[in-house]
Design a protein around this motif. Structure first.
Motif, short mmCIF file in Angstrom:
data_model
loop_
_atom_site.label_atom_id
_atom_site.label_comp_id
_atom_site.label_asym_id
_atom_site.label_seq_id
_atom_site.Cartn_x
_atom_site.Cartn_y
_atom_site.Cartn_z
N SER A 2 -21.12 -26.24 1.02
CA SER A 2 -19.79 -26.00 1.73
C SER A 2 -19.64 -24.54 2.20
O SER A 2 -20.02 -23.85 1.61
CB SER A 2 -18.79 -26.59 0.80
OG SER A 2 -17.49 -26.48 1.12
N LYS A 3 -18.85 -24.65 3.47
CA LYS A 3 -18.34 -23.29 3.73
C LYS A 3 -16.92 -22.86 3.24
O LYS A 3 -16.58 -21.68 3.56
CB LYS A 3 -18.42 -23.28 5.52
CG LYS A 3 -19.61 -23.54 6.07
CD LYS A 3 -20.55 -22.31 5.65
CE LYS A 3 -22.06 -22.52 6.49
NZ LYS A 3 -23.05 -21.53 6.00
N ARG A 4 -16.51 -23.89 2.35
CA ARG A 4 -15.18 -23.72 1.84
C ARG A 4 -15.29 -23.69 0.17
O ARG A 4 -16.22 -24.39 -0.34
CB ARG A 4 -14.38 -24.73 2.23
CG ARG A 4 -14.00 -24.57 3.58
CD ARG A 4 -13.00 -25.82 3.92
NE ARG A 4 -12.00 -26.01 3.05
CZ ARG A 4 -11.41 -27.37 2.72
NH1 ARG A 4 -11.52 -28.45 3.47
NH2 ARG A 4 -10.29 -27.62 1.82
N VAL A 36 -15.70 -29.04 -1.36
CA VAL A 36 -15.51 -27.82 -1.63
C VAL A 36 -16.17 -27.20 -3.03
O VAL A 36 -16.45 -27.90 -3.80
CB VAL A 36 -13.92 -27.63 -1.87
CG1 VAL A 36 -13.39 -26.20 -2.31
CG2 VAL A 36 -13.05 -28.21 -0.57
N VAL A 62 -20.19 -18.93 2.61
CA VAL A 62 -18.85 -19.44 2.59
C VAL A 62 -17.91 -18.53 3.46
O VAL A 62 -18.18 -17.25 3.47
CB VAL A 62 -18.43 -19.38 1.28
CG1 VAL A 62 -17.05 -19.60 0.83
CG2 VAL A 62 -19.30 -20.39 0.45
N ASP A 64 -14.31 -19.29 3.63
CA ASP A 64 -13.09 -19.65 3.37
C ASP A 64 -13.03 -19.76 1.84
O ASP A 64 -13.57 -20.64 1.20
CB ASP A 64 -12.54 -21.04 3.98
CG ASP A 64 -11.11 -21.39 3.80
OD1 ASP A 64 -10.36 -20.57 3.12
OD2 ASP A 64 -10.58 -22.02 4.43
#
Length: 123
Positions: A2-4, A36, A62, A64
């Protein structure tokens, strides 16, 4: 990956058992946010510390990060220590968007749940 991410930020303690309810909270939150990366980080005495965890997330790409102080109130650590740490992290990682929630104990729904629990203690 996840990039969050969400970091539940707690004080920390010498006794490892102190972290058990925070681990349960992390697991419950992760179950509600499967896309997330939900993790714990601590101000002191336990690991990972907040900067350490952000370093790991940044290395994973990540972009955010939501920081949720799992403190009952907006005391000195949340009002003084955390903002300094966040500013340092923002300077170190300008590519990451950081958001900071108020202390969990300041949320009306949390206080209501605690009041329900306290009132139920009379039964």
């Amino acid at each position: 990956m996840s990039k969050r991410a969400m970091i539940l930020f707690a004080h920390g303690a010498r006794a490892a058992s102190w972290a058990a309810p925070f681990e349960r909270l992390r697991g419950m939150t992760q179950a509600r946010l499967p896309d997330v990366d939900v993790s714990l980080a601590f101000l002191e005495l336990m690991s990972p510390r907040l900067p350490e965890r952000v370093d790991q997330l940044a290395a994973e790409g990540v972009v955010d990060i939501a920081l949720v102080p799992v403190f009952l109130g907006q005391g000195g650590h949340v009002l003084r220590d955390l903002p300094v740490m966040v500013e340092e992290l923002k300077a170190k990682y300008p590519q990451i968007r950081f958001t900071v929630a108020t202390a969990v104990g300041e949320a009306p729904e949390v206080l209501n749940a605690m009041a329900d629990y306290c009132a139920g203690a009379l039964s």
